[in-house]
Design an enzyme around this catalytic site. Structure first.
Site, short mmCIF file in Angstrom:
data_model
loop_
_atom_site.label_atom_id
_atom_site.label_comp_id
_atom_site.label_asym_id
_atom_site.label_seq_id
_atom_site.Cartn_x
_atom_site.Cartn_y
_atom_site.Cartn_z
N TRP A 154 0.76 -0.71 -0.12
CA TRP A 154 0.57 0.15 0.19
C TRP A 154 0.66 1.43 0.24
CZ3 TRP A 154 1.48 2.44 4.36
CH2 TRP A 154 2.59 1.53 5.82
N ASN A 155 2.37 1.24 -0.07
CA ASN A 155 2.91 2.33 -0.03
C ASN A 155 3.00 3.27 -0.99
OD1 ASN A 155 4.56 0.22 -0.05
ND2 ASN A 155 6.31 1.24 0.51
N LYS A 178 -2.24 -7.79 -8.29
CA LYS A 178 -3.40 -7.99 -7.27
C LYS A 178 -2.95 -6.80 -6.13
CE LYS A 178 -3.52 -9.13 -2.67
NZ LYS A 178 -4.32 -8.11 -2.29
N PRO A 179 -3.34 -5.57 -5.82
CA PRO A 179 -2.91 -4.25 -4.88
C PRO A 179 -3.18 -4.45 -3.77
CG PRO A 179 -5.14 -3.50 -6.64
CD PRO A 179 -4.86 -5.10 -6.95
N GLU A 253 10.51 -8.15 -3.50
CA GLU A 253 10.90 -6.80 -2.91
C GLU A 253 9.95 -6.65 -1.39
OE1 GLU A 253 13.06 -5.14 -4.29
OE2 GLU A 253 13.61 -5.27 -6.23
N CYS A 287 9.86 1.53 1.99
CA CYS A 287 11.03 0.31 2.28
C CYS A 287 12.54 0.50 2.71
CB CYS A 287 10.34 -0.68 1.49
SG CYS A 287 11.04 -0.22 -0.50
N LYS A 458 19.85 -10.31 2.00
CA LYS A 458 19.55 -10.80 2.31
C LYS A 458 17.91 -11.03 2.59
CE LYS A 458 22.42 -9.48 5.90
NZ LYS A 458 23.16 -8.35 6.96
N GLU A 465 14.55 -4.89 -9.85
CA GLU A 465 13.24 -4.59 -10.98
C GLU A 465 13.87 -3.16 -11.17
OE1 GLU A 465 9.89 -3.81 -7.86
OE2 GLU A 465 8.79 -5.51 -9.04
P1 NAD Z 1 2.15 -6.62 3.34
O1 NAD Z 1 3.22 -8.33 3.12
O2 NAD Z 1 1.38 -7.59 4.31
O3 NAD Z 1 1.30 -7.23 2.12
C1 NAD Z 1 1.63 -6.64 0.68
C2 NAD Z 1 0.59 -7.51 -0.57
O4 NAD Z 1 0.73 -8.55 0.23
C3 NAD Z 1 -0.92 -6.85 -0.55
O5 NAD Z 1 -0.99 -6.94 -1.83
C4 NAD Z 1 -1.23 -7.91 0.14
O6 NAD Z 1 -3.20 -8.63 -0.02
C5 NAD Z 1 -0.66 -9.58 -0.02
N1 NAD Z 1 -0.04 -11.06 0.71
C6 NAD Z 1 -0.88 -10.92 1.77
N2 NAD Z 1 -0.63 -11.94 2.76
C7 NAD Z 1 -0.42 -12.60 1.37
C8 NAD Z 1 -0.57 -14.78 1.02
N3 NAD Z 1 -0.58 -14.94 1.85
N4 NAD Z 1 -0.49 -14.49 -0.52
C9 NAD Z 1 -0.30 -13.61 -1.10
N5 NAD Z 1 0.22 -12.27 -1.21
C10 NAD Z 1 -0.13 -11.78 -0.01
O7 NAD Z 1 3.13 -5.42 2.65
P2 NAD Z 1 2.20 -4.23 3.47
O8 NAD Z 1 2.19 -4.14 5.04
O9 NAD Z 1 1.10 -4.52 2.67
O10 NAD Z 1 3.48 -3.17 2.70
C11 NAD Z 1 4.52 -2.68 3.26
C12 NAD Z 1 5.57 -3.54 3.55
O11 NAD Z 1 6.20 -3.56 2.01
C13 NAD Z 1 6.58 -3.57 4.46
O12 NAD Z 1 7.78 -4.31 4.98
C14 NAD Z 1 8.08 -2.60 3.24
O13 NAD Z 1 9.05 -2.77 3.30
C15 NAD Z 1 7.79 -3.87 1.73
N6 NAD Z 1 8.17 -3.02 0.81
C16 NAD Z 1 8.97 -3.13 0.15
C17 NAD Z 1 9.43 -2.06 -1.12
C18 NAD Z 1 10.87 -2.68 -1.64
O14 NAD Z 1 10.99 -2.37 -2.60
N7 NAD Z 1 11.78 -3.76 -0.89
C19 NAD Z 1 8.54 -1.49 -1.44
C20 NAD Z 1 7.16 -1.54 -0.78
C21 NAD Z 1 6.63 -1.91 0.07
#
Ligand code: NAD
Length: 491
Positions: A154-155, A178-179, A253, A287, A458, A465
């Site tokens: 969502w961020n 899937k957003p 990611e 992130c 890690k 990407e």
């Molecule tokens: P999240 O892992 O809770 O959810 C991300 C997505 O995954 C959502 O669309 C969610 O519905 C889906 N999801 C949840 N459980 C699932 C499952 N079991 N199987 C398949 N899909 C599933 O993360 P969030 O709270 O939405 O986002 C915050 C996190 O994202 C933070 O940890 C942040 O660091 C990370 N992030 C990483 C990057 C990067 O490029 N490295 C960029 C942005 C955010």
């Protein structure tokens, strides 16, 4: 575009409107708790239909067989249309995610930029030819996987979606996107714009469902040949486990706890500004947020005084106020989680130097705001120094010398990013090479370029990407051998 309308999603030629009151996602405006929009919720049974539609589009539509310049023309058009709708899209972004206006505009610009960039990559991509070692020559071709699933957090809505959809489509795939359930509407707008720009039906389907059912069903579905995921490390681990069993490739990611280092030879004014923007931009919901600050002992007291003073000046406010530098957190639950971490830091013996509470201004009372917070007095092993908080909370630690800071900086499961401030470029080179992180910023922080690869070491992820790596992530390599024999082949 009406901010509060009930939005359906599209499965091929059909529009799905929710059949019953439960099958919706209600997105809340984090700035005031009002309803931002209600979206028809995709259900696990929709996944089968979506996969079938995507395979049909992949196989029947000429998309993957078009000349690269023809595919690129559609991608350019998507980028052009995103840019033309910059302000209305940014407004939706603002009420969905609570990000300040300027940041919302940046998200749309970045999404448009991704489509333009991957249009250019698509048009200029060169397959590899190897020099002959016998009576043949060989070439390596980048081919699409077929149907891929992209799952986003969502961020950074629309930017994250474009970062996956643009290269995946450029490579010739069909995409099931899937957003996050927190911010479902920008992906639906992206699908609309892609259709209006002439992307053939079925090549991009958006499923605004829950992670544990629709997301998980996508990852498990035998028709999905590759998964690209951005989100939390634990979710990524679960997805990676299933993909491992299925033997399909993943791009992951994930989270971070990035070290931000200040040496005593740095320009301290710039370093203070860089540290503040590195953690409090996006209210720390980034992130790559520089959430662990390491300051050399000889300047620790002086630097922290300036940092706390600058932190007090960060303007927390409503996202549509042009003066606002930091908006709300995405939801009440997330704000409570962030506040809970500050309590953990206090309980561990940390000192809250600034912040540590929600603001008490009347106009912010209905939103999920939290003040920019700095904690010190803890060792690097403390929970608030090791776990990703994903909010406006900075933990500060002193260090002795290069060896000490390299050891502490790397003492974390994560490896997404790092930053450092120093006047000594030879030191910057040495330290940057020793830090375990996918991106290292030197005398700057959180810069990002579509053409520069991005990803984690890690527990912060697998794969890269952006840039040319972004196209490779969504392609599989096929080698062709062409015989040039003058004589029949011998045994
Ligand atoms: P999240 O892992 O809770 O959810 C991300 C997505 O995954 C959502 O669309 C969610 O519905 C889906 N999801 C949840 N459980 C699932 C499952 N079991 N199987 C398949 N899909 C599933 O993360 P969030 O709270 O939405 O986002 C915050 C996190 O994202 C933070 O940890 C942040 O660091 C990370 N992030 C990483 C990057 C990067 O490029 N490295 C960029 C942005 C955010």
């Amino acid at each position: 575009m009406n901010a509060s309308s009930h939005k359906p999603f599209r499965l091929g030629a059909d529009w799905r409107h929710s059949q019953d009151g439960d099958a919706v996602i209600t997105s809340i405006n984090p700035a005031d708790g009002s309803v931002a929009c209600i979206v028809t919720r995709a259900l696990p049974r929709d996944v089968d239909a979506a996969v079938a539609i995507a395979w049909d589009a992949f196989q029947r539509q000429p998309w993957r067989k078009l000349r690269p310049d023809q595919r690129a023309a559609t991608l350019y058009e998507i980028g052009r249309r995103l840019a033309a709708e910059r302000e209305p899209l940014a407004r939706l972004q603002m009420i969905d995610s609570g990000k300040p206006w300027k940041e919302c505009l940046n998200m749309v610009d970045s999404a448009a930029g991704h489509f333009r960039y991957y249009a250019a990559v698509c048009e200029t991509w060169q397959n590899e030819m190897t020099s002959p070692r016998g009576e043949y020559f060989s070439m390596a071709l980048a081919e699409p996987f077929g149907v891929i699933a992209a799952i986003t957090p969502w961020n950074s809505p629309i930017m994250n979606e474009a970062q996956k959809a643009a290269p995946a489509l450029a490579a010739g795939n069909a995409v099931l996107l899937k957003p996050s359930e927190e911010t479902p509407q920008l992906a639906l707008e992206l699908a609309r714009i892609c259709a209006e720009a002439g992307l053939p039906e079925g090549l991009l389907t958006v499923l605004p469902g829950h992670g544990e059912d629709v997301g998980a069903a996508l990852v498990r579905h035998p028709g999905v040949r590759m998964v690209s995921f951005t989100g939390g490390t634990e979710t990524g681990r679960a997805i990676g486990g299933i993909a491992g069993q299925r033997l399909i490739p993943v791009g992951l990611e994930l989270g971070g706890k990035s070290p931000h280092i200040v040496f005593d030879d740095a320009d301290l004014d710039r370093a203070v500004a860089g540290v503040v923007s590195g953690i409090f931009g996006s209210a720390g919901q980034s992130c790559v947020a520089g959430s662990r600050l390491f300051v050399q002992k000889s300047i620790y007291g002086r630097f922290m005084e300036a940092l706390v003073a600058r932190t007090r000046q960060v303007r927390v406010g409503l996202p549509d106020d042009p003066a606002t530098q930091m908006g709300p957190l995405v939801s009440r639950a997330h704000r409570d989680k962030v506040a809970g971490y500050v309590d953990i830091g206090r309980a561990e013996g940390g000192r809250v130097l600034v912040g540590g509470a929600a603001p008490d201004r009347a106009e912010l009372a209905n939103g999920w705001f939290y003040l920019p917070t700095v904690i010190d007095g803890l060792g690097n092993g403390a929970r608030v120094c090791q776990e990703e908080i994903f909010g406006p909370v900075l933990v500060a630690l002193p260090f002795d010398d290069e060896d000490d800071v390299i050891q502490q900086a790397n003492d974390t499961p994560f490896g997404l990013a790092a930053g450092m401030w120093t006047g000594d470029y030879a030191r910057a080179w040495r330290v940057a090479r020793e830090i375990e992180a996918g991106s290292v910023w030197i005398n700057t922080y959180k810069q990002s370029h579509i053409a520069t690869p991005f990803g984690g070491f890690k527990a912060s992820g697998i794969g890269r990407e952006k840039g040319l790596h972004g196209l490779r992530l969504y392609s599989q390599v096929k080698s062709l051998y062409w015989g040039m024999h003058n004589q029949p082949m011998g045994l």
